[in-house]
Scaffold this motif. Structure first.
Motif, mmCIF file in Angstrom:
data_model
loop_
_atom_site.group_PDB
_atom_site.id
_atom_site.type_symbol
_atom_site.label_atom_id
_atom_site.label_comp_id
_atom_site.label_asym_id
_atom_site.label_seq_id
_atom_site.Cartn_x
_atom_site.Cartn_y
_atom_site.Cartn_z
ATOM 1 N N ARG A 61 0.832 -1.207 0.000
ATOM 2 C CA ARG A 61 0.000 0.000 0.000
ATOM 3 C C ARG A 61 0.870 1.262 0.000
ATOM 4 N NH1 ARG A 61 -3.281 -1.433 3.813
ATOM 5 N NH2 ARG A 61 -4.913 -2.052 2.377
ATOM 6 N N LEU A 69 2.459 1.799 -3.463
ATOM 7 C CA LEU A 69 1.497 2.300 -4.446
ATOM 8 C C LEU A 69 1.116 3.751 -4.178
ATOM 9 C CD1 LEU A 69 -0.889 -0.723 -5.008
ATOM 10 C CD2 LEU A 69 0.777 0.229 -6.588
ATOM 11 N N ARG A 70 0.998 4.133 -2.920
ATOM 12 C CA ARG A 70 0.662 5.527 -2.613
ATOM 13 C C ARG A 70 1.831 6.460 -2.881
ATOM 14 N NH1 ARG A 70 -3.141 4.987 2.770
ATOM 15 N NH2 ARG A 70 -4.900 4.045 1.672
ATOM 16 N N GLY A 118 0.991 4.647 -10.610
ATOM 17 C CA GLY A 118 0.719 3.214 -10.631
ATOM 18 C C GLY A 118 1.954 2.387 -10.907
ATOM 19 N N LEU A 139 -2.830 -7.676 -3.729
ATOM 20 C CA LEU A 139 -3.520 -6.591 -4.419
ATOM 21 C C LEU A 139 -5.005 -6.902 -4.587
ATOM 22 C CD1 LEU A 139 -0.844 -5.709 -7.093
ATOM 23 C CD2 LEU A 139 -1.623 -4.224 -5.236
ATOM 24 N N SER A 150 -7.082 -0.898 -3.614
ATOM 25 C CA SER A 150 -6.263 -1.009 -4.825
ATOM 26 C C SER A 150 -7.161 -1.313 -6.023
ATOM 27 C CB SER A 150 -5.209 -2.102 -4.661
ATOM 28 O OG SER A 150 -5.810 -3.364 -4.585
ATOM 29 N N TYR A 151 -6.760 -0.821 -7.184
ATOM 30 C CA TYR A 151 -7.544 -1.024 -8.394
ATOM 31 C C TYR A 151 -6.635 -1.025 -9.615
ATOM 32 C CZ TYR A 151 -7.070 4.011 -9.119
ATOM 33 O OH TYR A 151 -6.560 5.269 -9.300
ATOM 34 N N TRP A 187 -1.399 -1.161 -11.325
ATOM 35 C CA TRP A 187 -2.193 -1.032 -10.111
ATOM 36 C C TRP A 187 -1.973 0.326 -9.456
ATOM 37 C CZ3 TRP A 187 -5.555 -4.735 -8.273
ATOM 38 C CH2 TRP A 187 -5.514 -5.973 -8.897
ATOM 39 N N CYS A 188 -3.015 0.878 -8.883
ATOM 40 C CA CYS A 188 -2.962 2.120 -8.106
ATOM 41 C C CYS A 188 -3.686 1.888 -6.782
ATOM 42 C CB CYS A 188 -3.639 3.263 -8.853
ATOM 43 S SG CYS A 188 -2.774 3.763 -10.338
ATOM 44 N N ALA A 189 -3.421 2.785 -5.834
ATOM 45 C CA ALA A 189 -4.105 2.715 -4.532
ATOM 46 C C ALA A 189 -4.812 4.034 -4.273
ATOM 47 C CB ALA A 189 -3.124 2.417 -3.413
#
Length: 96
Positions: free
Chosen positions: A10, A13-14, A19, A42, A48-49, A67-69
Motif C-alpha cells: 500500500r 502504491l501511494r 501506478g 492486491l 487497490s484497483y 495497479w494504483c491505490a
C-alpha cells in the motif's frame, strides 16, 4: 499471504500515484518471494484497483495490469456506519 505485506505494498502504491505493475512492486520488495503473492495481496486490498493495462516487458504481445491505490478522504464514513440510520425512501406499490 501474510498481513505484513499489505502495508508495504500500500505504501509503495501511494508513493507512486501513476501506478505500478506487479513486477515493478516485486523489484522494490525482494523479501516477497514470488510475484504471485503480490498479486493475491492486491486482489485482497479494497483500496487497490487496476488503472490501465500496459505492454509487458519482453513485448510478446502480452499485457500486464498497472495497479494504483486510493487514498480515502478523512471524512469518508466507514461502511459499517452507513446503515445505522433508517432509510428515508420507502417503496410504494403502484396500482395500474
Amino acid at each position: 499471504m501474510k498481513k505484513p505485506h499489505l502495508p508495504k505494498i500500500r505504501k509503495i502504491l501511494r508513493d507512486h500515484p501513476d501506478g505500478m505493475t506487479v513486477n515493478q512492486i516485486h523489484e522494490l520488495l525482494p523479501e516477497i518471494n514470488r510475484p504471485h503473492t503480490i498479486r493475491k495481496c492486491l486482489l485482497s486490498m479494497p483500496d487497490s484497483y487496476v488503472d490501465r493495462w500496459t505492454i509487458a516487458e519482453g513485448n510478446r504481445g502480452q499485457y500486464e495490469k498497472v495497479w494504483c491505490a486510493v487514498v480515502p478522504p478523512p471524512d469518508c464514513p466507514h461502511p459499517k456506519d452507513r446503515y445505522k440510520e433508517t432509510p428515508k425512501s420507502k417503496w410504494v406499490v403502484l396500482q395500474a
